[in-house]
Enzyme design. Structure first.
Site, PDB file in Angstrom:
ATOM      1  N   HIS A 124       0.627  -1.314  -0.171  1.00  0.00           N
ATOM      2  CA  HIS A 124       0.017   0.060  -0.013  1.00  0.00           C
ATOM      3  C   HIS A 124       1.014   1.136   0.141  1.00  0.00           C
ATOM      4  CE1 HIS A 124      -3.753  -2.263   0.949  1.00  0.00           C
ATOM      5  NE2 HIS A 124      -2.932  -2.897   1.706  1.00  0.00           N
ATOM      6  N   ASN A 196     -10.445  -3.180   1.638  1.00  0.00           N
ATOM      7  CA  ASN A 196     -10.161  -3.207   0.414  1.00  0.00           C
ATOM      8  C   ASN A 196     -11.175  -2.871  -0.551  1.00  0.00           C
ATOM      9  OD1 ASN A 196      -7.366  -3.942   0.842  1.00  0.00           O
ATOM     10  ND2 ASN A 196      -7.504  -6.072   0.446  1.00  0.00           N
ATOM     11  N   TYR A 410       0.053  -5.189  11.595  1.00  0.00           N
ATOM     12  CA  TYR A 410      -0.172  -3.942  11.387  1.00  0.00           C
ATOM     13  C   TYR A 410       0.615  -2.748  12.316  1.00  0.00           C
ATOM     14  CZ  TYR A 410      -3.016  -4.208   7.298  1.00  0.00           C
ATOM     15  OH  TYR A 410      -3.475  -4.462   6.007  1.00  0.00           O
TER      16      TYR A 410
END
Length: 631
Positions: A124, A196, A410
């Protein structure tokens, strides 16, 4: 001058404290509140004056204000602003079992401690973003206790869109999935909805993710991307056929959205939502574009600038054409989740599966719009950090294995990329109306280091704790069973949704474009064997599809996957038992049940019966699933 500022700040601090306490005296205390609840209520109401004055709230806090504050002026919270009952508690598998990876508070605490003594995102990297506001228009109070889902509630948001595999300078009209992440700055802390633009993904086994991403990057030898050498790309897909659903979407018309404004967003993962009574359901969140959806063909995308999507979003907002989406949710009970597997072989914990809209219709909750561009892209978009573990009370993780893995990966990526104190950056800071306090100190860029307050649970300067609002024992239940090494296997049901996509969704034009997109991309694959295997996977979707690909590529594929062995997944469709295990591993144990990681009938205990008592959820089922046969 610095000393004068300190004296002025200290004087103002005392004056504001007096005003707070005066206002707190007039707040009626509920007669049924416990002493702890009463203390928290008084603290909350005394600090609620921040909404008007805003001088002492964390939303407008300055360095001197924070530096002079005491522990008594804070509420103990996680780093994303959610109050916690006690800092020493941990979530574990029973009273004498191992810890749970989903325990964000513990993982966050330890991970920050490990980094107390700051690069482009790995995935990303190419992205755009903006700020706006979310409004709850219909509400979800009957199913979820989250304060933000009360009808009429609003909160500021920031959204970042992105491609997945490309580098920071890559084309944002590439054929690639799109990230769609939202940071809701609620009154209870930040909720990060990390999604997404596709409802599924390429994998369902979390350990595959880093290796899969490697195959979408540059070749380690040629240093070429998939645009010039697609060998790695198709090699992975030909060995991991559960990716087929995402491949069908990626290579179809939705593979290149016309900018970010004209695409939907999907959480994809299953989470749990709980109401004030402690009753819970499984849920998936959707963001539905009110601009409608548009796409580019491969040829059209090639005519656009590398920053087309960024420019389109920025200019639309600048001229007042604010893009909007509705926030909608699908829900199901524990029993419905079990029945969905038993009757239709759809696994709610499987990121490659979808929930049928006919059986689980979308329910609108609210709307959000983007109405403000970033003043500084780096500070507000590049440094923004989304974390699926940031959930507010009423939203909890499910046993979805890829989601569970992301709960750790994350925030760990953010600590590496922008530092252990990444949540002190203004764009990431929670906007709550109580003073946050915890024991995270030092490390890179500790803007608010909490002054001289103790960095441990002090009896001299005691902190305030929030009363428990979520009964995790009831919400998550008790998991008992043997520790197992698990790898999913490909099954006939994995081709049902891709087949429906080809036969019922794609029209003739879409089918022609799909074949052209796939065959064109395959033209740079250096190994014919890879294409033969991938055509075999497409043949399980549709003979028509496979035949068209054979004609377009000039390569005859295998008749199907029953004679193939995969290096990335077990092949439940293999005729030869020796080809069933991934990579021909010996001594591999495969589950005697046919659930492939799905919740089976009775696996939720009392919840499976639709009652409000959890009982010993998952006790019997997982114990049974732990028994395996060797192959």
């Amino acid at each position: 001058m610095f000393i004068i500022l300190q004296l002025v700040s200290a004087t103002r601090f005392k004056e504001r404290e007096f005003e707070y306490e005066k206002k707190a005296e007039h707040k009626p205390i509920h007669p049924e509140e416990s002493p702890a609840q009463e203390a928290f209520s008084r603290l909350f109401w005394s600090r609620s004056w921040c909404i008007i004055n805003k001088s002492l709230s964390d939303q407008h806090r300055d360095y001197l204000d924070d530096r002079h504050a005491k522990s008594q002026d804070t509420v103990y919270t996680t780093s994303n602003g959610v109050p916690m009952p006690h800092p020493y508690e941990t979530q574990r598998m029973g009273e004498n079992g191992p810890l749970l990876l989903q325990d964000f508070h513990l993982i966050d605490l330890i991970s920050h401690f490990d980094r107390e003594r700051i690069p482009e995102r790995v995935v990303h990297a190419k992205g755009s973003g903006a700020h706006g506001v979310y409004r709850t228009t219909e509400g979800l109070e009957d199913l979820c206790m989250a304060d933000m889902f009360k009808k009429g509630k609003e909160c500021p948001i920031s959204v970042r869109f992105s491609t997945v595999g490309g580098e920071s300078g890559s084309h944002d009209c590439a054929r690639d999935p799109r990230g769609f992440s939202i940071k809701f700055r609620t009154d209870e802390g930040n909720w990060d909805l990390v999604a997404n633009n596709t409802p599924v993904f390429f994998l369902r086994d979390p350990a595959k993710f880093p290796l899969f991403i490697h195959t979408q990057k540059r070749d380690p030898s040629t240093h070429l991307t998939g645009a010039d050498d697609s060998t790695m790309f198709w090699d992975y897909l030909s060995q991991n056929p559960e990716s087929i659903h995402q491949v069908m979407i990626l290579m179809g018309d939705r593979g290149i959205p016309d900018g970010y404004r004209h695409m939907h967003g999907y959480l994809g993962h299953t989470v749990k939502i709980a109401n004030k009574d402690g009753d819970w359901k499984y849920a998936q969140f959707h963001m539905i574009s009110q601009q409608g959806t548009k796409f580019f063909t491969q040829e059209e995308a090639a005519t656009k600038s590398p920053d087309y999507s960024q420019k389109d979003l920025y200019e639309a907002i600048e001229k007042g054409d604010f893009p909007k989406w509705s926030l909608e949710v699908q829900t199901m009970t524990a029993k419905e989740a079990e029945d969905l597997w038993e009757e239709k072989k759809i696994n709610v914990f499987d990121l490659t599966h979808i929930w049928p809209h006919k059986d689980f219709p979308l329910r609108k909750i609210g709307e959000f719009e983007l109405n403000e561009n970033a003043e500084n892209y780096f500070a507000e978009i590049e440094q923004i950090a989304f974390n699926p573990a940031h959930m507010v009370p009423g939203i909890e993780p499910s046993a979805d294995p890829v989601f569970q893995s992301r709960l750790f990966s994350y925030p760990d990526a953010h600590r590496h990329r922008i530092g252990a104190n990444y949540q002190q950056l203004p764009v990431n800071t929670p906007k709550v109306n109580y003073r946050m306090g915890n024991f995270q100190r030092d490390g890179n860029m500790a803007f608010y280091n909490q002054g001289k307050r103790p960095n441990y649970l002090s009896s001299i300067e005691p902190m305030h704790f929030r009363e428990r609002s979520v009964n995790l024992d009831k919400l998550h239940g008790h998991f008992t069973g043997n520790a197992v090494t698990f790898l999913s296997e490909i099954r006939p049901e994995d081709f049902n949704a891709p087949r429906a996509l080809w036969e019922k969704v794609f029209d003739d034009g879409a089918k022609e474009r799909f074949i052209k997109n796939v065959s064109g991309h395959m033209s740079t694959c250096r190994k014919e064997e890879i294409i033969k295997r991938e055509i075999a996977i497409f043949r399980e979707v549709s003979e028509d599809l496979a035949s068209r690909l054979e004609k377009a590529t000039g390569i005859k594929g295998y008749d199907g996957i029953s004679e193939l062995q995969f290096n990335g997944t077990h092949n439940g469709m293999a005729k030869d038992k020796s080809k069933r295990t991934a990579n021909g591993m010996k001594g591999v144990t495969l589950s005697t049940t046919e659930n492939n990681g799905a919740p089976t009938r009775g696996s939720h205990g009392e919840w499976s019966k639709g009652t409000s008592t959890n009982g010993k959820a998952n006790g019997n089922s997982n114990g049974t699933n732990g028994k395996t046969n060797g192959h």
